[in-house]
Design a protein around this motif. Sequence first.
Motif, short mmCIF file in Angstrom:
data_model
loop_
_atom_site.label_atom_id
_atom_site.label_comp_id
_atom_site.label_asym_id
_atom_site.label_seq_id
_atom_site.Cartn_x
_atom_site.Cartn_y
_atom_site.Cartn_z
N LEU A 32 0.82 -1.07 0.11
CA LEU A 32 0.01 0.03 -0.02
C LEU A 32 0.90 1.18 0.07
O LEU A 32 0.38 2.17 -0.65
N ALA A 33 2.02 1.47 0.98
CA ALA A 33 3.04 2.31 0.72
C ALA A 33 3.61 2.64 -0.59
O ALA A 33 3.52 3.66 -1.31
N LYS A 34 3.82 1.39 -1.29
CA LYS A 34 4.39 1.55 -2.47
C LYS A 34 3.51 2.09 -3.58
O LYS A 34 3.72 3.02 -4.33
N GLU A 35 2.25 1.52 -3.64
CA GLU A 35 1.01 2.09 -4.46
C GLU A 35 0.88 3.77 -4.25
O GLU A 35 0.39 4.19 -5.36
N ARG A 36 1.18 4.07 -3.14
CA ARG A 36 1.02 5.32 -2.68
C ARG A 36 2.04 6.35 -2.95
O ARG A 36 1.97 7.81 -2.94
N ILE A 38 4.69 6.60 -1.03
CA ILE A 38 5.36 6.97 0.13
C ILE A 38 6.18 5.92 0.84
O ILE A 38 5.97 4.74 0.33
N LEU A 43 3.71 6.05 5.60
CA LEU A 43 2.16 5.51 5.75
C LEU A 43 1.76 5.14 7.35
O LEU A 43 0.61 5.37 7.75
N GLU A 46 0.79 8.10 9.00
CA GLU A 46 -0.68 8.59 8.58
C GLU A 46 -1.60 7.73 9.44
O GLU A 46 -2.49 8.18 9.88
N HIS A 67 -9.08 -1.39 3.89
CA HIS A 67 -8.37 -0.95 2.42
C HIS A 67 -8.96 -2.06 1.59
O HIS A 67 -9.58 -1.97 0.40
#
Length: 77
Positions: A32-36, A38, A43, A46, A67
């Motif tokens: 998820l961090a990679k998709e965003r 960041i 992440l 956040e 998610h």
Amino acid sequence: MKSPVVKRSIVVRGHKTGVSLEHPFWSSVKELAKERGITLAELISEIDANRQQANLSSAVRVFVLDHFKARAVRPSA
């Protein structure tokens, strides 16, 4: 037997803290961090800032679950 929980140290808003997650949750939160676009620390920071749970590890698990639940109900494009 080796524990399925992996503890990692992460810097969250300027302080070092430990997060304990099972391997599938670590893989998912990294994805998820990679998709965003960041870092993992960004992440988790956040998640920490917006969490309702007292425990950061639990908040990360709930974030990942929410998610993928949301993704499952969204129509495919």
